[in-house]
Every structure is written in structure tokens, then in C-alpha cells.
Scaffold this active site. Structure first.
Site, PDB file in Angstrom:
ATOM      1  N   TYR A 245      -5.701   3.844   5.960  1.00  0.00           N
ATOM      2  CA  TYR A 245      -4.436   3.245   5.936  1.00  0.00           C
ATOM      3  C   TYR A 245      -4.717   1.901   6.384  1.00  0.00           C
ATOM      4  O   TYR A 245      -4.148   0.813   5.585  1.00  0.00           O
ATOM      5  CB  TYR A 245      -3.425   4.003   6.664  1.00  0.00           C
ATOM      6  CG  TYR A 245      -1.958   3.480   6.280  1.00  0.00           C
ATOM      7  CD1 TYR A 245      -1.421   3.834   5.281  1.00  0.00           C
ATOM      8  CD2 TYR A 245      -1.110   2.984   7.429  1.00  0.00           C
ATOM      9  CE1 TYR A 245      -0.056   3.522   4.806  1.00  0.00           C
ATOM     10  CE2 TYR A 245       0.023   2.357   7.032  1.00  0.00           C
ATOM     11  CZ  TYR A 245       0.592   2.733   6.094  1.00  0.00           C
ATOM     12  OH  TYR A 245       1.885   2.221   5.879  1.00  0.00           O
TER      13      TYR A 245
ATOM     14  N   ILE B  24       0.733  -1.172   0.068  1.00  0.00           N
ATOM     15  CA  ILE B  24      -0.025   0.115  -0.002  1.00  0.00           C
ATOM     16  C   ILE B  24       0.880   1.225  -0.120  1.00  0.00           C
ATOM     17  O   ILE B  24       0.510   2.392  -0.312  1.00  0.00           O
ATOM     18  CB  ILE B  24      -1.260  -0.006   1.157  1.00  0.00           C
ATOM     19  CG1 ILE B  24      -0.361   0.037   2.625  1.00  0.00           C
ATOM     20  CG2 ILE B  24      -2.019  -1.021   1.130  1.00  0.00           C
ATOM     21  CD1 ILE B  24      -1.220   0.058   3.612  1.00  0.00           C
ATOM     22  N   GLU B  25       2.036   1.124   0.425  1.00  0.00           N
ATOM     23  CA  GLU B  25       2.986   2.369   0.366  1.00  0.00           C
ATOM     24  C   GLU B  25       3.505   2.746  -0.883  1.00  0.00           C
ATOM     25  O   GLU B  25       3.481   3.934  -1.370  1.00  0.00           O
ATOM     26  CB  GLU B  25       4.121   2.027   1.301  1.00  0.00           C
ATOM     27  CG  GLU B  25       3.752   2.176   2.889  1.00  0.00           C
ATOM     28  CD  GLU B  25       3.727   3.486   3.129  1.00  0.00           C
ATOM     29  OE1 GLU B  25       3.787   4.687   2.526  1.00  0.00           O
ATOM     30  OE2 GLU B  25       3.426   3.583   4.712  1.00  0.00           O
ATOM     31  N   SER B  26       4.027   1.795  -1.789  1.00  0.00           N
ATOM     32  CA  SER B  26       4.558   2.004  -2.980  1.00  0.00           C
ATOM     33  C   SER B  26       4.295   0.965  -4.235  1.00  0.00           C
ATOM     34  O   SER B  26       4.763   1.044  -5.035  1.00  0.00           O
ATOM     35  CB  SER B  26       6.264   1.754  -2.922  1.00  0.00           C
ATOM     36  OG  SER B  26       6.459   0.480  -2.503  1.00  0.00           O
TER      37      SER B  26
END
Length: 425
Positions: free
Chosen positions: A258, A154-156
Site C-alpha cells: 500500500y 490507489i484506493e478507487s
């Protein structure tokens, strides 16, 4: 180019760019409606945003890593529908130590992954065989839950070269200050935030530290996104609750999405087959090793002597920003397939000698030329040609842009000569 490769490009362009105008708003947020009919806008984590850039990233990954479709996997664009009860039961059965409950927000993110982002999931599944063992080893070394290996999803979107709108970089999306706090180098030649190994160990240590602050992994994950200060502020506003779902309304908009996105990533990376998603194939090698050098080594010379493409070296060593391993600064590692490692060890002297001759390293010592320019016979004349700002607008005389008029210049030269003779005599 292979037929499957052409097909992949066509699919990406068709599924992506043709829908951009209609989906641009949806790329950054989800409009969520709760059971009471109340609507709320939740920001989407950056690794799930910007559909145009996502398509470009897929094409970039395809070019660099030669992603291909696995013909042996029976794929379908049809995403079967599963009830909330089925998805909740699947989440409950996963071998996780972090709580992963089901609710409507989590469902929204699961639907996003299994519908609009199913091509991205295919890419991430293809590259996960290379990255997940690195993540697991780093997390295990700090005794933190292994399901945190899906945070970079989910970050990158598992892109080590990803840079967010605010400058967070790498698989784990470290900001500059936090990265340096955890020992990650950032300079003109290297950015350790893009190093899969160094960044993974830094992230594992950071997550451990956050857990020590809050004593709860869900809160630690939220703090990883928005910082411990914002989580503490939400806890105070909620009356002191340490339950993420109780402090949820008081968190920043992106952090509210998130943790649900993290739960959804865990789900889709484990139950992709049930949603007819096939992993793509990549030529990133599963078995690699590293060598340590104490001299500067270029990717070009390694490619020349070790039979490895520069693009592969970039994929395996994304931390080096200029295709140069700066071993002179400090001993530095180079990751390569095992066969290339053996060739490097056999020809290391030749590689280093070649680099010393061809890379044009910065000079250590430079002599300063202190010789004076030779005098000319027309010194007074040349001095009259020095550049001055034109003043013709002030006195109305005819002046050159680079000097005075010839008459005034001659007079000035004569006056100068007289003054010089006077000082000597």
C-alpha cells in the site's frame, strides 16, 4: 460518435480484454524479488486490481463523462526507461512532507503504472482537474499533508462509484462502520461515501486522527489501509519499531504494497509527461457551485428546467442513489455548473411544483377501508369452496387440490347449517 471516441474504445478493448487471460493472476499481486534473490508475493491495492473491471470502468467513465483524447498532446505508447537513480532523484525533489524513499518494491509499482496501467493513468489525469481541488481543500482544513490527495488514486482509481470486494465504497473507500463513525450517511437514497466533498473531509479527519495515534504519516497511511490494530500488532511483533520499513514483514500482504503504491502514485501523477502519458479530456466542469434544497427534487425535473443532462447530474452528485435529492429528510446540496445553478434559482418554484405533481412522493396519511364485504345468498355454498390442502393420498378418496370432494363438501355444509340453527334456537 467522434472519431477520437471510437479510437479510445478500440484502444481500451485492444489493450485490455485481449490480455486478460495472461494477466489475470498479475492483477491482484506482484511477485517481488529482493536483492538477495528471495521472492515475495505482495497484494496490489484494490484501485490497481482486476484488469477486466478496470477496462469496464474506463468505458463507463468514457460514456458518462465523455472522455476524449487530447489531440494537442503528443502521446506515445513507448515508455522510456529510467534508471533507479533518476527515479529516486525525482522522488527526492518532490515538495512533500511525507517521506517517499525509493526501493525495488516502489520501482515495481511505478513500472506497473507507467506500463500496464498507462491508460488508466490517462483517465485519472483527466478527472483529477475536477477532484484534486476538492481533496486539497479538505486536507488543508485539517492541516494534513496535501500529497495525501493521491490516496484515492490507489484506493478507487478516482471513481466515486467504486465498490471493493469487501464493500468499501467511494473515492476514499470507506467501510460502512468507519464512514458512519465520521458522519457519513448511508441509507436507501443517499450514500455519503460516494460524495466527493463529504467523503474527502471525513478522510482528512480520519487521517489526522491516525497520525495522532502513531505520530508518523507513513504508519498513518498503512493504518488507513488495514486499521490501527493491525499496525500496532506489527509494531509489537517487530520489537517496538515505529519505522514502516522495519515493521513491513509483519503487516498484512496488501498493506505491504500500500505505501509503495502510494509513493508510485505520487510519482506518476507528477512525472507522467516523462513517460509519454497524456491526460484525457473530460467534460466535468472545473467551476461548479451548490444549491441547498429542503424538499425532494428529482434529477429529471432539474434536467428539464435547467438544461443539464441527467448523466452530468449523476457525475457531479454520485451520492444520490435513486436520482432523487432527499431534501425532506434534511437540507441537501445539489452540485451543478454555474449556468445551471442560475437557472435553478430562477425556476426553483416551477421545479418543486413539477416534482410534487410527477414524482409520486410517499403518502403522509392513508385512510383504512373498514367497510365489510357484502353478504351473498350462497354463503354456505361458498364456504365449501375454501382452499384446503389435498388429503387424497391419506384416505384414498377423490379430492380436489383446492377443496374436498363435492359429496363431502355438501355434507359438511349441511352439518354446519344445523349447528348454526341449533346455536340460535
Amino acid at each position: 460518435m467522434k472519431k477520437t471516441q471510437l479510437t479510445l474504445i478500440a484502444i481500451l478493448l485492444t489493450c485490455g480484454l485481449g490480455q486478460v487471460s495472461a494477466q489475470i493472476h498479475e492483477d491482484y499481486e506482484i511477485l517481488f524479488t529482493d536483492d538477495e534473490g528471495k521472492q515475495e508475493i505482495i497484494e496490489v491495492p484494490e484501485g490497481m486490481t482486476d484488469y477486466v473491471s478496470a477496462v469496464d470502468s474506463l468505458l463507463m467513465l468514457f460514456h458518462d463523462s465523455a472522455l476524449t483524447i487530447d489531440d494537442a498532446c503528443e502521446s506515445s505508447d513507448e515508455n522510456p526507461y529510467y534508471s533507479d537513480e533518476v527515479i529516486a532523484e525525482r522522488l527526492r525533489r518532490m515538495p512533500n512532507s511525507i517521506e517517499m524513499p525509493f526501493n525495488s518494491v516502489v520501482r515495481s509499482f511505478i513500472d506497473r503504472y507507467t506500463n500496464r496501467m498507462r491508460r488508466s493513468v490517462s483517465v485519472m489525469l483527466g478527472t483529477s482537474n475536477f477532484y484534486m481541488p476538492i481533496f486539497e481543500q479538505a486536507l488543508e482544513s485539517y492541516n494534513v499533508p496535501l500529497e495525501l490527495k493521491y490516496l484515492p488514486v490507489i484506493e478507487s482509481a478516482l471513481n466515486p462509484k467504486a465498490v471493493s470486494r469487501v464493500g468499501a465504497t467511494g473515492l476514499w473507500q470507506f467501510m460502512l462502520a468507519t464512514g458512519k463513525q465520521y458522519g457519513l450517511r448511508v441509507n436507501s437514497l443517499v450514500d455519503d461515501r460516494r460524495d466527493p466533498i463529504r467523503a474527502s473531509y471525513a478522510a482528512a479527519r480520519y487521517l489526522r486522527d491516525l497520525y495522532r495515534i502513531f505520530g508518523d504519516w507513513t504508519l498513518a497511511i498503512a493504518a488507513y489501509n488495514c486499521g490501527p490494530e493491525n499496525v500496532n500488532k506489527a509494531i509489537r511483533r517487530s520489537g517496538g519499531s515505529m519505522d514502516y520499513w522495519k515493521i513491513y514483514p509483519y503487516l498484512p500482504s496488501e498493506t505491504r504494497g500500500y505505501v509503495p503504491a502510494f509513493i508510485a502514485a505520487n510519482y506518476v501523477m507528477n512525472y507522467y509527461c516523462e513517460h509519454n502519458i497524456c491526460p484525457m479530456l473530460t467534460n466535468l466542469p472545473e467551476h461548479t457551485d451548490t444549491v441547498v434544497v429542503d424538499k425532494n427534487v428529482s434529477f429529471a425535473s432539474i434536467s428539464k428546467f435547467c438544461d443539464i443532462e441527467v448523466s452530468m447530474l449523476r457525475d457531479l452528485n454520485p451520492q444520490y442513489r435513486r436520482d432523487l435529492v432527499n431534501g425532506l429528510t434534511e437540507p441537501s446540496t445539489i452540485r451543478m455548473p454555474l449556468a445551471s445553478i442560475n437557472k435553478f434559482l430562477e425556476q426553483q418554484d416551477s421545479i418543486l411544483s413539477y416534482d410534487a405533481m410527477h414524482t409520486g412522493e410517499h403518502r403522509t396519511y392513508v385512510a383504512v377501508d373498514e367497510s365489510k364485504p357484502k353478504a351473498t345468498s350462497h354463503r354456505s355454498s361458498s364456504s365449501s369452496q375454501r382452499s384446503y390442502t389435498s388429503r387424497s393420498g391419506r384416505n384414498g378418496s377423490q379430492s380436489s387440490r383446492y377443496g374436498r370432494s363435492s359429496k363431502s363438501s355438501s355434507a359438511a355444509a349441511t352439518s354446519t347449517s344445523k349447528r348454526k340453527r341449533g346455536r340460535r334456537g
